[in-house]
Design a protein around this motif. Structure first.
Motif, PDB file in Angstrom:
ATOM      1  N   THR A 185       0.829  -1.205   0.000  1.00  0.00           N
ATOM      2  CA  THR A 185       0.000   0.000   0.000  1.00  0.00           C
ATOM      3  C   THR A 185       0.860   1.250   0.000  1.00  0.00           C
ATOM      4  OG1 THR A 185      -1.796  -1.134   1.140  1.00  0.00           O
ATOM      5  CG2 THR A 185      -1.748   1.264   1.306  1.00  0.00           C
ATOM      6  N   PHE A 186       1.924   1.251   0.789  1.00  0.00           N
ATOM      7  CA  PHE A 186       2.801   2.416   0.851  1.00  0.00           C
ATOM      8  C   PHE A 186       3.423   2.714  -0.516  1.00  0.00           C
ATOM      9  CE2 PHE A 186       7.303   3.694   1.203  1.00  0.00           C
ATOM     10  CZ  PHE A 186       7.117   5.010   1.629  1.00  0.00           C
ATOM     11  N   ARG A 187       3.852   1.689  -1.237  1.00  0.00           N
ATOM     12  CA  ARG A 187       4.507   1.913  -2.525  1.00  0.00           C
ATOM     13  C   ARG A 187       3.549   2.511  -3.548  1.00  0.00           C
ATOM     14  NH1 ARG A 187       7.283  -4.005  -1.834  1.00  0.00           N
ATOM     15  NH2 ARG A 187       8.945  -3.336  -0.406  1.00  0.00           N
ATOM     16  N   GLU A 188       2.267   2.177  -3.465  1.00  0.00           N
ATOM     17  CA  GLU A 188       1.297   2.750  -4.376  1.00  0.00           C
ATOM     18  C   GLU A 188       0.868   4.145  -3.929  1.00  0.00           C
ATOM     19  OE1 GLU A 188       0.026   1.701  -7.282  1.00  0.00           O
ATOM     20  OE2 GLU A 188       1.438   0.035  -7.265  1.00  0.00           O
ATOM     21  N   ALA A 189       0.420   4.244  -2.676  1.00  0.00           N
ATOM     22  CA  ALA A 189      -0.073   5.533  -2.187  1.00  0.00           C
ATOM     23  C   ALA A 189       1.054   6.546  -2.083  1.00  0.00           C
ATOM     24  CB  ALA A 189      -0.743   5.348  -0.824  1.00  0.00           C
TER      25      ALA A 189
END
Length: 404
Positions: A185-189
């Motif tokens: 999630t962190f890499r996308e957001a």
């Protein structure tokens, strides 16, 4: 120890033993025969050689025994009983070696699996990435597992570079799975979202969804949560750019604590921070060590206890300061007397002795070595040390069509 210039010498010890026993037996009197000790040769080979090597030494032992024993007069020969002993010992040694080799191959396979999981959760990062210089050290409490619930990552993007360091509550594969979900999630957001507060909200939502998923599978993991530090290094913006509204709190030297920041204050000399129940980062510079004045919010997954909006702190950061983030494997490391590791004092002392300690690579090594020295090498929890600072150089791979 069993290799010389890349070549295996595991065959040397059993061969020396074989020759030694044969020579000694040949030069002793008939009342003292040790040729039956040759059964030790395939046993030693089974411990350090391969299956075929062990089988060869088992055969050599039988041949050598027969040759040496028949060289004696009939009344001094050990005869059939010892021959059976050597033959059976060779067969058993070969079987034991087969079991050992299969176990080693299985262990190697599991290690490769663990390494693959570690590279997925803690992906290798270039030393200079997204305009940041960084260094990370990860030590698993379970050396055999090689990966645990600690995680960190850097995500460059069109709105700046974001950094996430955290620690999932609990141990085992469940903690690793949760860490992987949060990092995804962190890499996308972190790439797509303009505001750090929205990135923080996405992490909270992902944690709740992951808990619901594991509960639907019937896995009793309880109310798993994760502590984390989310950092944002804003992109350099042209002077003509309009203000970028951010829900944030700022701190200035000389004030008692964080206050409300005006819009448009983000820039190269600032860092944005969100703390989820984690120890606040330390700013380490040539002048000393100072903790960032941020109050820790609730860990990820416990938002229902306090539904207030995410608090983003915008703080000044000097160009020569390095941010140091550690997990509780460092802060809760104890010595034999039960004293906690004095992280800030140890780092300040190292910086006073050598100003180059503020470099991320040196700083991470200082904290790692200090933690291991203080705890006597006994780690009760996974340990992560992550140091990062701006490089001032061009950013890498921040075009809005790529996610790394």
């Amino acid at each position: 120890m069993l290799y010389v210039r890349g070549r295996s010498v595991a065959w040397v010890p059993p061969l020396l033993l074989l020759v030694t026993i044969a020579v000694i037996d040949y030069h002793t009197t008939g009342e003292f025969r040790i040729v039956s000790w040759i059964v030790l040769v395939p046993g030693i080979a089974a411990a350090i050689c391969g299956v075929w090597g062990t089988a060869v030494f088992a055969a050599l032992s039988i041949v050598t025994f027969t040759t040496v024993d028949n060289a004696w007069p009939h009344e001094f020969q050990t005869g059939l009983p010892d021959f059976i002993l050597v033959a059976v010992g060779g067969v058993l040694a070969t079987l034991a070696c087969t079991v050992r080799v299969r176990g080693e191959r299985r262990a190697l396979h599991m290690r490769n699996v663990a390494d693959t999981v570690r590279r997925t959760v803690l992906r290798p990062l270039p030393p200079f990435w997204g305009g940041l210089e960084h260094a990370g050290v990860y030590l698993a409490a379970d050396a055999g597992a090689r990966v645990g619930g600690d995680f960190y990552d850097i995500q460059p993007g069109p709105y700046g570079t974001r950094v996430l360091v955290g620690d999932v509550q609990g141990k085992g594969l469940g903690a690793v799975e949760t860490a992987a979900a949060l990092l995804g999630t962190f890499r996308e957001a972190g790439f797509h979202e303009p505001e750090l507060a929205v990135v923080a909200e996405r992490l909270e939502e992902r944690m709740l969804r992951h808990r619901g998923y594991t509960a639907a599978l019937g896995r009793a993991e309880g109310d798993r949560f994760a502590t984390a530090v989310l950092l944002g290094f804003p992109a350099d913006r042209p002077a003509t750019a309009g203000p970028r509204p951010v829900r944030s709190h700022a701190w200035r030297p000389g004030t008692a604590g964080p206050g409300t920041a005006g819009p448009g204050t983000a820039g190269p000399g600032t860092v944005e921070a969100v703390v989820f129940g984690h120890e606040p980062p330390l700013a380490v510079g040539p002048g000393g060590v100072r903790p960032l004045p941020v109050t820790g919010g609730l860990p990820l997954g416990l938002r229902e206890l306090d539904p207030a909006p995410v608090r983003v702190y915008r703080l000044p950061l000097a160009a020569d300061e390095t941010l140091l983030v550690v997990t509780d494997g460092v802060t809760e490391a104890r010595d034999a007397a039960g004293t906690f590791y004095p992280l800030a004092e140890d780092v300040a002392r190292a910086v006073a002795q050598d100003a180059r300690t503020v470099e991320p690579a040196r700083l991470a090594v200082v904290v790692r070595d200090g933690t291991l020295r203080h705890s006597g090498g006994r780690l009760d929890d996974d340990t992560t040390v992550f140091a990062v600072r701006r490089t001032g150089g061009p950013r890498a791979n921040t075009s809005k069509g790529e996610v790394h």
